[in-house]
Design a protein around this motif. Sequence first.
Motif, short mmCIF file in Angstrom:
data_model
loop_
_atom_site.label_atom_id
_atom_site.label_comp_id
_atom_site.label_asym_id
_atom_site.label_seq_id
_atom_site.Cartn_x
_atom_site.Cartn_y
_atom_site.Cartn_z
N PHE A 23 22.92 42.68 69.58
CA PHE A 23 23.59 41.40 69.43
C PHE A 23 25.06 41.50 69.83
N ILE A 24 25.69 42.62 69.53
CA ILE A 24 27.09 42.81 69.90
C ILE A 24 27.22 42.94 71.42
N LEU A 25 26.27 43.64 72.04
CA LEU A 25 26.32 43.88 73.47
C LEU A 25 25.77 42.74 74.32
N ILE A 26 25.33 41.66 73.69
CA ILE A 26 24.70 40.56 74.42
C ILE A 26 25.63 39.98 75.48
N ASN A 27 26.94 40.02 75.24
CA ASN A 27 27.89 39.48 76.21
C ASN A 27 28.04 40.39 77.43
N LEU A 29 25.50 42.45 78.65
CA LEU A 29 24.22 42.68 79.32
C LEU A 29 23.77 41.42 80.04
N ASP A 30 22.87 41.59 81.00
CA ASP A 30 22.26 40.46 81.67
C ASP A 30 21.54 39.61 80.63
N GLY A 31 21.68 38.30 80.70
CA GLY A 31 21.11 37.40 79.69
C GLY A 31 19.62 37.55 79.50
N ASP A 32 18.87 37.66 80.59
CA ASP A 32 17.42 37.80 80.50
C ASP A 32 17.03 39.15 79.89
N PHE A 33 17.69 40.20 80.33
CA PHE A 33 17.42 41.53 79.79
C PHE A 33 17.79 41.61 78.31
N ALA A 34 18.92 41.01 77.94
CA ALA A 34 19.37 41.05 76.55
C ALA A 34 18.38 40.34 75.64
N MET A 35 17.87 39.20 76.07
CA MET A 35 16.91 38.47 75.24
C MET A 35 15.61 39.25 75.09
N LYS A 36 15.14 39.86 76.17
CA LYS A 36 13.93 40.67 76.09
C LYS A 36 14.14 41.87 75.18
N LEU A 37 15.31 42.50 75.27
CA LEU A 37 15.62 43.64 74.42
C LEU A 37 15.66 43.24 72.95
#
Length: 139
Positions: A23-27, A29-37
């Motif tokens: 959640f902290i790294l969401i900014n 990371l790529d949006g699609d990859f972050a949501m999948k992660l």
Amino acid sequence: MKTYLKYDSELQGILIASFLISFILINFLDGDFAMKLIIFEFFMIAIVQYTNNLIKFFSKIYIRTDSRYVYIFLSSYVVIGFIIWALSSIFDINKGSISLKNIFELMAISWLILSPILIIQSLVISYSDKKENYEKPAI
């Protein structure tokens, strides 16, 4: 299995920490990859906690506290409801039925409310199990 359950609280702590770090790294990371992660980590936490608590619930070694009964009841509601929702989405059962759609929407809202509570409750149960079963002084 006994060794795995002995380190259950540490495993849960690592999974929850990685979930929070995502959640902290969401900014960054790529949006699609972050949501999948985040979705993957959330389901990993759910699977680990639910299976561990089911194993402990049916084991004679662990005490069946009220907290464990509440956790099993509420988490089973979430898991069974999610499976029913997934199956109805796959087989398109609720097509045209507004009442089923409303029920599933209410269930999804309750899952959002219950999920953080169940995550914390499972972690507390695991720490108390560890204290009770593995940190007892030898008599």
